[in-house]
Design an enzyme around this catalytic site. Structure first.
Site, PDB file in Angstrom:
ATOM      1  N   GLU A 179       0.799  -1.239   0.000  1.00 44.18           N
ATOM      2  CA  GLU A 179       0.000   0.000   0.000  1.00 44.18           C
ATOM      3  C   GLU A 179       0.827   1.283   0.000  1.00 44.18           C
ATOM      4  O   GLU A 179       0.787   2.061   0.951  1.00 44.18           O
ATOM      5  CB  GLU A 179      -0.924   0.021   1.220  1.00 44.18           C
ATOM      6  CG  GLU A 179      -1.869  -1.141   1.250  1.00 44.18           C
ATOM      7  CD  GLU A 179      -2.889  -1.075   2.387  1.00 44.18           C
ATOM      8  OE1 GLU A 179      -3.908  -1.737   2.276  1.00 44.18           O
ATOM      9  OE2 GLU A 179      -2.664  -0.361   3.371  1.00 44.18           O
ATOM     10  N   GLU A 371      -5.708  -8.566   0.230  1.00 46.69           N
ATOM     11  CA  GLU A 371      -6.321  -8.285   1.534  1.00 46.69           C
ATOM     12  C   GLU A 371      -7.801  -8.009   1.352  1.00 46.69           C
ATOM     13  O   GLU A 371      -8.182  -7.247   0.462  1.00 46.69           O
ATOM     14  CB  GLU A 371      -5.717  -7.036   2.206  1.00 46.69           C
ATOM     15  CG  GLU A 371      -4.346  -7.234   2.770  1.00 46.69           C
ATOM     16  CD  GLU A 371      -3.826  -5.974   3.466  1.00 46.69           C
ATOM     17  OE1 GLU A 371      -4.626  -5.222   4.057  1.00 46.69           O
ATOM     18  OE2 GLU A 371      -2.607  -5.757   3.392  1.00 46.69           O
TER      19      GLU A 371
HETATM   20  P1  P53 Z   1      -6.619  -2.313  10.238  1.00 43.87           P
HETATM   21  C1  P53 Z   1      -5.517   2.268   5.810  1.00 43.87           C
HETATM   22  C2  P53 Z   1      -6.267   2.218   4.665  1.00 43.87           C
HETATM   23  C3  P53 Z   1      -6.395   1.021   3.994  1.00 43.87           C
HETATM   24  C4  P53 Z   1      -5.743  -0.112   4.441  1.00 43.87           C
HETATM   25  O1  P53 Z   1      -6.468  -2.391   8.658  1.00 43.87           O
HETATM   26  C5  P53 Z   1      -4.949  -0.042   5.548  1.00 43.87           C
HETATM   27  C6  P53 Z   1      -4.856   1.135   6.246  1.00 43.87           C
HETATM   28  C7  P53 Z   1      -4.099   1.194   7.523  1.00 43.87           C
HETATM   29  O2  P53 Z   1      -4.939   0.750   8.547  1.00 43.87           O
HETATM   30  O3  P53 Z   1      -4.198  -1.064   5.981  1.00 43.87           O
HETATM   31  C8  P53 Z   1      -4.230  -2.358   5.459  1.00 43.87           C
HETATM   32  O4  P53 Z   1      -5.569  -3.195  10.807  1.00 43.87           O
HETATM   33  C9  P53 Z   1      -2.865  -2.890   5.765  1.00 43.87           C
HETATM   34  C10 P53 Z   1      -2.816  -3.863   6.902  1.00 43.87           C
HETATM   35  C11 P53 Z   1      -3.949  -3.577   7.868  1.00 43.87           C
HETATM   36  C12 P53 Z   1      -5.253  -3.795   7.142  1.00 43.87           C
HETATM   37  O5  P53 Z   1      -5.343  -2.932   6.024  1.00 43.87           O
HETATM   38  O6  P53 Z   1      -6.401  -0.892  10.568  1.00 43.87           O
HETATM   39  O7  P53 Z   1      -2.160  -3.391   4.664  1.00 43.87           O
HETATM   40  O8  P53 Z   1      -1.547  -3.783   7.484  1.00 43.87           O
HETATM   41  O9  P53 Z   1      -3.868  -4.314   9.034  1.00 43.87           O
HETATM   42  C13 P53 Z   1      -6.477  -3.624   8.003  1.00 43.87           C
HETATM   43  O10 P53 Z   1      -7.987  -2.791  10.566  1.00 43.87           O
END
Ligand code: P53
Length: 474
Positions: A179, A371
């Protein structure tokens, strides 16, 4: 059958959110270690509050996390039991080069990942390596100004070459950076950037972004030299922007927000800066220096596939007075047609299909969904079992939407990894109780708990999904 025969089903984690062991076996200090849970996290990850060392007033969840460093065998065995075809994980840069500018790598760090990879291969699980998932050596941040400094490109290149040479023949899929666009919303967590008095943050961010973009081209160049079988992808925090109304001003605003994100992929996929971004950065007087050598590198080293995370869409209005809600570090206008998660992220399975279509239309390269998932509160029974039908429903709806994007729209997708197949620390909030897993981990937001692993209801459900190659979603 809708999905490719060799479709890669699995799960994804990031080193700092699951490994722990932050100071063991020679590992150096990284930006991601210094992001506390609680009220100051947002200020720290966005670079507004400097956190250059641990203090006694905060709890730092990444220090120990879910201790996968010591438990990876047990965890991978559970992934294998679900039938994983792929496991996406990241390498902690500071296990390999603890300071970042050393001549020789730390053998203990390499050994750890070698064992982890061998453990995957033992079960026929394909490793998918994220070279950098937000982490950055603090020594490079403090002494060199981090990604602002062009020298960082060569430190990264050395790290990449070390990994690709060591794991040659064992690892085929790599992502250069997780990202990259998160560097705009959370510069410290996303890239180790914090700002100096009087500095224009946007200028520093786009300069850092330029160096990361050149670095990702270097990664592809190195991959070609080391092992032509390697497939290397970029990684985007995806999710389309919707206009708040059909007013043309709102359409333009949504297009601009999409472009702000696609910019990173445009450069990595097409090999040059898109004109809309050159114009914008020039207008602001912050266009980074792009050398002739940079141009050549970018042009000759485009990525092989496009990976992305998808959690939600966002809505934007051109009217600056419109009320905004914050979700995922990024402000959005409330979309009345969508439900929300426990953390206020809008749930939009159909938006997943539109997002896939947008990306496939734009680039015409294979996609990899690396993801997707639901962060929710879980209530385990005395055996650690969780009836997580809400998670099953979320994933089912999203997999269905992805199936439509393949079957009805013709998108070419290589695989799908859910975020956090085992509960881990949240990147956005630092909480442990924001859970994504099929596997429950007994630990709370402040590090209390036995770390015991147990299966949730979704464990058997996902196993069935994989066994049927995405046909049986009931
Ligand atoms: P969490 C921001 C916007 C989109 C994805 O997020 C993001 C973030 C940062 O939070 O992160 C991705 O843990 C990232 C992972 C993260 C996951 O989304 O805040 O690649 O590291 O854990 C979920 O719920």
């Amino acid at each position: 059958m809708t999905f490719r025969k060799d479709f890669l089903w699995g799960g994804a984690t990031a080193a700092n959110q699951c490994e722990g062991a932050y100071n063991l076996d020679g590992r150096g200090l990284a930006n991601v270690d210094l992001c506390p849970v609680g009220k100051d996290r947002e200020a720290v990850i966005t670079g507004k509050m400097k956190m250059l060392d641990f203090d006694d007033d905060h709890f730092y969840p990444a220090k120990n996390s879910i201790d996968m460093y010591h438990r990876y065998k047990e965890d991978i065995a559970l992934f294998a039991e679900m039938g994983f075809k792929v496991y996406r994980f990241s390498i902690a840069w500071t296990r390999i080069f603890p300071l970042g500018d050393e001549e020789t790598p730390n053998e203990e760090g390499l050994k750890f990942y070698e064992n982890l990879i061998d453990e995957c291969l033992k079960y026929g699980i394909e490793p998918l390596i994220t070279l950098v998932h937000f982490d950055f050596p603090m020594h490079l941040a403090n002494e060199y100004g981090g990604w602002r400094n062009r020298k960082t490109i060569e430190f990264y290149a050395k790290f990449v070459r070390t990994i690709m040479e060591r794991f040659k023949g064992k690892v085929r899929y790599y992502l250069n950076f997780n990202e990259m666009n998160v560097l705009m919303a959370a510069p410290f967590m996303g890239a180790g950037l914090y700002f100096e008095e009087g500095e224009n943050p946007r200028e520093a961010q786009y300069l850092a972004a330029h160096h990361e973009l050149v670095a990702s081209a270097r990664a592809k160049q190195i991959a070609k030299e080391v092992d032509p079988n390697i497939m290397i992808g970029c990684m985007l925090a995806a999710g389309k922007y919707y206009p708040a109304t059909c007013k043309p001003e709102d359409i333009l605003a949504a297009q601009e927000e999409d472009r702000n994100n696609y910019f990173f992929v445009d450069v990595q996929s097409r090999g040059y800066y898109p004109s809309y971004m050159v114009k914008k950065l020039e207008r602001e007087g912050i266009m980074p220096e792009v050398t002739e050598e940079d141009k050549k590198l970018l042009r000759e080293n485009t990525i092989d596939f496009i990976s992305f995370s998808y959690y939600t869409t966002r809505t934007i209005s051109a009217d600056k007075n419109t009320e905004l809600e914050e979700a995922n570090l990024i402000a959005t206008v409330d979309n009345p047609y969508l439900g929300k998660t426990d953390w206020g992220w809008q749930i939009d399975p159909l938006g997943f299909r539109t997002t896939i279509n947008d990306i496939y239309d734009r680039y015409q390269k294979p996609l990899f969904v690396v993801e997707n998932g639901l962060g929710a509160y879980d209530k385990p029974d005395e055996n650690g079992y969780v009836e997580d039908d809400y998670r099953i429903n979320y994933l089912r709806d999203h997999i269905k939407a992805m199936r439509d994007a393949v079957e009805l729209d013709g998108a070419d997708i290589l695989g799908y990894t859910t975020w956090g197949p085992i509960d881990l620390v949240s990147a956005g909030t630092g909480e442990m109780t924001k859970r994504y897993g099929f596997i429950y981990v007994d630990r709370d937001d402040y590090g209390n708990g036995t770390l015991k692993r147990s299966k949730k209801k979704s464990f058997d459900w996902y196993k069935k999904v994989i066994a049927s190659n995405g046909e049986d979603l009931d």
